[in-house]
Design an enzyme around this catalytic site. Structure first.
Site, PDB file in Angstrom:
ATOM      1  CG  HIS A   1      -6.456   1.469 -25.824  1.00 24.60           C
ATOM      2  ND1 HIS A   1      -6.991   1.627 -24.563  1.00 24.60           N
ATOM      3  CD2 HIS A   1      -7.303   2.109 -26.667  1.00 24.60           C
ATOM      4  CE1 HIS A   1      -8.114   2.323 -24.644  1.00 24.60           C
ATOM      5  NE2 HIS A   1      -8.335   2.619 -25.907  1.00 24.60           N
TER       6      HIS A   1
ATOM      7  CB  CYS B   1      -5.084   3.740 -18.503  1.00 20.98           C
ATOM      8  SG  CYS B   1      -4.600   2.211 -19.231  1.00 20.98           S
TER       9      CYS B   1
HETATM   10  C1  CIR Z   1     -12.195   0.885 -21.699  1.00 23.43           C
HETATM   11  O1  CIR Z   1     -12.546  -0.180 -22.188  1.00 23.43           O
HETATM   12  O2  CIR Z   1     -12.231   1.927 -22.339  1.00 23.43           O
HETATM   13  C2  CIR Z   1     -11.735   0.905 -20.250  1.00 23.43           C
HETATM   14  N1  CIR Z   1     -12.435  -0.106 -19.520  1.00 23.43           N
HETATM   15  C3  CIR Z   1     -10.240   0.688 -20.157  1.00 23.43           C
HETATM   16  C4  CIR Z   1      -9.433   1.773 -20.765  1.00 23.43           C
HETATM   17  C5  CIR Z   1      -7.978   1.565 -20.583  1.00 23.43           C
HETATM   18  N2  CIR Z   1      -7.231   2.612 -21.135  1.00 23.43           N
HETATM   19  C6  CIR Z   1      -6.071   2.459 -21.776  1.00 23.43           C
HETATM   20  O3  CIR Z   1      -5.620   1.354 -22.015  1.00 23.43           O
HETATM   21  N3  CIR Z   1      -5.457   3.562 -22.154  1.00 23.43           N
END
Ligand code: CIR
Length: 263
Positions: free
Chosen positions: A172, A257
């Site tokens: 992201h 997150c």
């Molecule tokens: C994913 O791949 O969606 C989750 N394992 C990690 C999400 C992390 N979120 C973020 O950076 N906002």
């Protein structure tokens, strides 16, 4: 909305959080290889993260847990707040699509105006970085052009400028960059496609040092895995609160997150 706590005497500042799923270890991985997750340690780290917020005067509001959705703890991806406007995301990963209804219910309970990003548009909250009236949006594997177009239509009508940023090296946009309270964008250079997109950019020495949660104009919450970045921010006059979130970092998560600040 399951629970709320507030430090007495502080002005109410609120943040959404979401308890980790039982199957957290099955979360999505894109850019790093899987390493074992300790679920008890993850729960303990999550409680430590929530305690860091409440100790600083933040009221935490729990989004209804989704104990079988492994990535649901990363609540930032499900909903994005712009003052009184809540934009419900359209998760780019199939396994994350069911995370949004409870996040939507939580923001409706707060009385916010709610809009949704609709398929075929996809957009993850982790791709949205607010810096004053400018909103940077990562065009990533999770967020597509149609998702950006829908967000731009919502925000430009409200006086924001939306700047799309290509993202290829990390999951992201906010894995690579966040911003200090004065609007300086901070990031780890090897993870960023083009730092020249940001008018004021400060490189940090560690990948985990890219993510800060601004708790107030003088206070940053960040990962304890980035001590040299913490020293850099302390040298700029910020008070830094560090939390260990190793189990979430193994899943490409970061401090931002794990919450959504209501502001
Ligand atoms: C994913 O791949 O969606 C989750 N394992 C990690 C999400 C992390 N979120 C973020 O950076 N906002």
């Amino acid at each position: 909305v399951a629970s709320a706590t507030v430090a007495s005497g502080a002005a109410p500042r609120r943040a959404l959080v979401r308890r980790p799923a039982r199957n957290l270890a099955e979360g999505q991985l894109t850019h790093i290889t899987r390493s074992p997750i300790d679920p008890d340690l993850a729960d303990e780290q999550w409680r430590g993260y929530v305690a860091a917020l409440t100790n600083e005067g933040w009221e935490t509001i729990e989004v209804e847990p989704a104990l079988d959705l492994p990535d649901s703890v990363f609540v930032e991806d499900a909903v994005i707040l712009f003052g009184d406007l809540a934009v419900v995301a359209s998760p780019g990963a199939l396994s994350r699509r069911d995370e949004t209804p409870a996040a939507e219910a939580a923001v409706r309970a707060l009385g916010l105006t709610v809009h949704r990003i609709e398929l075929p548009g996809t957009l993850d909250g982790g791709d949205v970085l607010k810096v004053g009236r400018t909103v940077y949006v990562g065009q990533s594997r999770r967020t597509n052009a149609e998702g950006i177009r829908q967000l731009r239509a919502l925000l430009e009508a409200r006086g924001h400028t939306v700047v799309a940023v290509p993202i290829t090296k990390v999951l992201h946009l906010k894995t690579a960059v966040t911003a200090l309270p004065d609007g300086t964008v901070i990031g780890y250079r090897p993870l960023i496609d083009d730092p020249s997109l940001f008018p004021r950019f400060l490189p940090v020495p560690e990948p985990e040092g890219t993510a800060v949660v601004v708790l107030d104009a003088a206070t940053l919450l960040m990962s304890s895995a980035a001590p040299r970045s913490a020293a850099l921010f302390a040298g700029l006059g910020y008070r830094v609160i560090a939390v260990d979130i190793s189990e979430f970092e193994k899943l490409e998560g970061c401090v931002t997150c794990l919450s959504v600040r209501v502001r």
